[in-house]
Structure formats: C-alpha cells, structure tokens
Motif scaffolding. Structure first.
Motif, mmCIF file in Angstrom:
data_model
loop_
_atom_site.group_PDB
_atom_site.id
_atom_site.type_symbol
_atom_site.label_atom_id
_atom_site.label_comp_id
_atom_site.label_asym_id
_atom_site.label_seq_id
_atom_site.Cartn_x
_atom_site.Cartn_y
_atom_site.Cartn_z
ATOM 1 N N UNK A 157 0.836 -1.208 0.000
ATOM 2 C CA UNK A 157 0.000 0.000 0.000
ATOM 3 C C UNK A 157 0.868 1.254 0.000
ATOM 4 N N UNK A 158 1.980 1.202 0.739
ATOM 5 C CA UNK A 158 2.894 2.342 0.781
ATOM 6 C C UNK A 158 3.718 2.421 -0.502
ATOM 7 N N UNK A 159 4.277 1.282 -0.913
ATOM 8 C CA UNK A 159 5.174 1.270 -2.074
ATOM 9 C C UNK A 159 4.468 1.642 -3.365
ATOM 10 N N UNK A 160 3.188 1.229 -3.508
ATOM 11 C CA UNK A 160 2.456 1.461 -4.750
ATOM 12 C C UNK A 160 1.465 2.617 -4.641
ATOM 13 N N UNK A 161 1.462 3.310 -3.491
ATOM 14 C CA UNK A 161 0.570 4.460 -3.274
ATOM 15 C C UNK A 161 -0.877 4.095 -3.598
ATOM 16 N N UNK A 162 -1.305 2.961 -3.060
ATOM 17 C CA UNK A 162 -2.662 2.475 -3.318
ATOM 18 C C UNK A 162 -3.342 2.157 -1.990
ATOM 19 N N UNK A 169 1.587 -9.217 -4.481
ATOM 20 C CA UNK A 169 2.089 -8.249 -3.515
ATOM 21 C C UNK A 169 3.591 -8.382 -3.307
ATOM 22 N N UNK A 170 4.078 -9.620 -3.371
ATOM 23 C CA UNK A 170 5.511 -9.843 -3.168
ATOM 24 C C UNK A 170 6.326 -9.375 -4.369
ATOM 25 N N UNK A 171 5.738 -9.442 -5.574
ATOM 26 C CA UNK A 171 6.468 -9.057 -6.789
ATOM 27 C C UNK A 171 5.512 -8.306 -7.719
ATOM 28 N N UNK A 172 5.267 -7.016 -7.468
ATOM 29 C CA UNK A 172 4.289 -6.262 -8.261
ATOM 30 C C UNK A 172 4.616 -6.175 -9.743
ATOM 31 N N UNK A 173 5.879 -6.357 -10.124
ATOM 32 C CA UNK A 173 6.246 -6.291 -11.542
ATOM 33 C C UNK A 173 6.113 -7.628 -12.242
#
Length: 427
Positions: free
Chosen positions: A235-240, A409-413
């Motif tokens: 949520x923090x890393x992807x601003x979602x 979530x562990x690997x968004x790419x």
C-alpha cells in the motif's frame, strides 16, 4: 422522516419479491464473564435513545416509504438455551426476516447456556442500518452498559444507509439532504453521473428475473500474518489503498478472457459528520473491469485505481436516477464486492468480548458476493447459491485468489495472476 432514493430501492424490492432475510444485517458478540441481564436490558433502552431509528416503523404513504420513530421500543429478548441448541438459535436470530409493514425493524437477543457466558445478537433491517452501523451500535451498547444510565441523543439519527464498504470514506458534496440524514443528490451531481454512465455503460449481466433471493452457502478464509504484512508494505510502495490492492487481484481472477464485464461495488456514502450515526449510507454501483492485461500486476493496479477514482465521483447517485427503466435488484451485477475496515471491538466492562461482524443470513444475493472485512484480522468471504459441489469450487477459487494475492504483492512487476481453471461456483 422521508427516505432517500437508495432506501426507496430497498423498500421497492421488498414489495415485489420474496426476499426472506436478504436485507437482514446482524452482528453477534460472544461475552464471557458475569453479565448483568437487567443492566443489559437498560442498555438496550438507552441505545434506542441515542439512535431513534432503532424504534422506527415503515409506512407506505401514497406509494412511497416513510419512517416514523418511537413506534417500536427496542427490548432485550432473553431465551434459555443449552450448549447443544445455542448455535442453531443464534443462527435463526441472525436470519430473522423483518416485516416492514408490521415492524419492528431491529431486535436484540441474549442467549446464555451458562451464567458466565452467552451470545448477544443484534439484528436490523438494511433500511435503517449498514455495515458501519454495526460498529456504532455495538460500541454504543457497550458504553451504555458500562454507564448504566439513560443516554441523551448523542448521535443524530439519519434514515440513510444499508451496508458500508468502499473507499474513500468521504465522498464529498452530497447536495442538500431531503430529510434528517437522507441524501438527495443535487441536480448537478445527477447530471454529471448521467454523463458518466452514458460514457461508461454497465455491461449486461444475467440476474434472476424475479429479483428474488436464493438459499446460499459461503466459504471464509483469513489472511495470514505474512500476507497482511505484504498488503501494508505494498500500500505504501504502490501508493494504493488496501481495497484497490485486493480488488485488482479479484478482478484478474474473476474477469472472463473473452472481454470486459461488470461487477457491483458497494460504496459508502457517509460523510465525516455521519461517522457516529446509524443508517443506510451505501450505494451499489457497477464497475466495468478491463480485459486482464498480460503485463505486470502494478499496471493492472493502475488501471483499476484510475477507474475506481472516476467512479467515486458519482457514488452518491443511484444508478436508476441516471438510466431510466433500471429496476432495483438485490445486486446490480452477477458478482459483487464489499470492503469494510473494522474498528477495534467494543469493551463491555468486566467481560471478554469476541465479535462476529458478518454472520451469514443464509441468502445468496447474486452469483457471487465477496465480502472483505479488514481489521485486526482480514477475512475474505465468498457467498454463493447453494448447490452440489458449489462449496468445493468456491473453496478452490478463493484459495487461488489468495495465492495470487501473495505472489502479486511480493512481486508487483510480475505478470498478473490469471483466472482459475476450476469452474467458478456460479456455473
């Protein structure tokens, strides 16, 4: 008090279809310790003083529903049970069918198989409560029990709202209310929403022609501590928002491969001023899913997030006000999703409290309803029509979704998770 357009849709459904407990909203609390039954009964009376809607009756005046408070006192029903009969009696209470024409619209039970333990059940019709109302009511009931004194009307009661989920919690300007808490969207909001739905027409869906309810079943899973940690970090890393992260995985797992479809989202219409009120502050709107992309999860998240935030601007306007001829249904799409942040549980002085915020009312409102309750734990529930093998298929599907959530979530790419090969339960 006048009712809102959203409440009138609920009322209309009750007039034209046999819905049973489809609109029954309940919460249960397992209480351990020496509970004073007389004190609890007085707390129920004080609770109704704080929230007069609990005493309301519903009247058909010239073809429209109106609510009138102080018609039905909120009383505590105490029934003797044994350990063997407790579960069945609690289940029947949470599946109570409320008769709008006769009332009451809310009830409270206390089932105690022993002097130092029992289960409290609070149930009400969706016309006067939503999901967030359960937090408010149980918190205030515990407060009244602790003070054991008549309460003043601390929270103005508004007749708006069933269910709650959806983000953000502040939908912005509603226009002038039509009555105490009854949101009546302004003309500008209706025009803007009509233009949005003209540009984004809901996809056709298959719904029961009679609009009625069917016997249902459910499977429930609780996210592991590892998944909850991944959710908070992403949520923090992807601003979602957490809701956007969860919904993106659901859409990728549920969307058909042959093109876009619509799912129904239950969106809160509460403003900060209504945080302490009970009522029907929710609007269910269809959300058209894009065809799942072949790219990374992060790209799918961006697409879903953009679409959601466009939809949020129109969350206070019922779909029927923008698309003439749209008939109210229990759900506006074959698949629906609700999300609710759960506040810390109530504190009954001297008692240990365990709350079930979403007891099942035994009804399938559509082909699949996904409920996400996010608090000290995160529970995901799939509700669906009961049939041979449906529970096994639903279990396979929900496990596939949660496994995909972990990977994404562990690997968004990494590539987005694909739909399960197992036929979904609604087939």
């Amino acid at each position: 008090m006048p009712t809102s357009p959203l409440q009138r849709g609920v009322w209309f459904n009750e007039q034209v279809a046999a819905l049973g407990p489809a609109y029954t909203v309940a919460v249960t609390a397992d209480l351990r310790g020496p509970l004073d039954v007389g004190r609890l009964a007085r707390a129920c009376t004080a609770l109704a003083t704080r929230h007069p809607l609990l005493t309301a009756g519903c009247h058909n005046l010239d073809g429209l529903p109106w609510l009138a408070v102080d018609e039905h006192p909120l009383t505590l029903t105490v029934e003797p049970v044994t350990d063997g009969t407790l579960r069945g009696r609690v289940e029947r209470a949470t599946r109570t069918r409320f008769d709008l024409s006769a009332g009451p619209l809310a009830r409270v039970w206390w089932f105690a198989p022993a002097h130092d333990r029992g289960v409290l059940v609070l149930a009400a019709h969706h016309l006067i409560v939503d999901g967030r109302s359960k937090d408010v009511l149980l918190r205030d009931l515990a407060d009244c029990y602790g003070h054991d004194a008549p309460a003043t009307a601390a929270h103005p009661a508004g007749p708006d709202g069933p269910t709650d989920p959806g983000e953000p919690t502040d939908p912005g300007d509603h226009g002038e209310p039509a009555g105490p808490g009854a949101h009546q969207p302004s003309e500008d909001l209706v025009v803007a929403a009509a233009e949005y739905w003209w540009r984004n027409p809901p996809r056709p869906v298959e719904l029961p022609r009679d609009g009625g309810a069917r016997p249902g079943d459910r499977v429930v899973r609780t996210l592991t501590p590892r998944t909850r940690t991944l959710l908070a970090t992403a949520a923090v890393a992807l601003a979602a928002t957490r809701f956007e992260l969860l919904l993106t995985v659901l859409t990728c797992c549920l969307a058909p491969a042959d093109g876009p479809t619509s799912i129904a989202l239950e969106l809160s219409t509460r403003t900060p001023a209504e945080a302490g009120r009970i009522g029907m502050y929710v609007n269910e709107l269809p959300f058209t899913l894009p065809t799942p992309p072949a790219g990374p999860y992060a790209a799918a998240l961006a697409t879903v997030r953009t679409g959601l935030r466009q939809l949020y601007a129109h969350r206070t306007v019922p779909l029927a006000m923008c698309r003439p001829g749209t008939r109210p249904f229990l759900a506006t799409a074959a698949v629906s999703v609700s999300y609710r942040r759960i506040a810390p549980g109530p504190v009954f002085p001297g008692l240990t409290t365990t709350v079930d915020w979403s007891p099942f009312n035994g009804v399938a409102r559509n082909a699949l309803h996904v409920m996400i309750a996010d608090g000290e734990q995160t529970r995901v529930t799939f509700q669906f029509p009961a049939s041979t093998g449906a529970r096994r298929r639903a279990g396979t599907l929900i496990d596939h979704v949660l496994a995909g959530l972990d990977r994404s979530l562990a690997a968004p790419e990494s590539p987005v998770v694909r739909p399960s090969q197992e036929p979904p339960p609604w087939t």
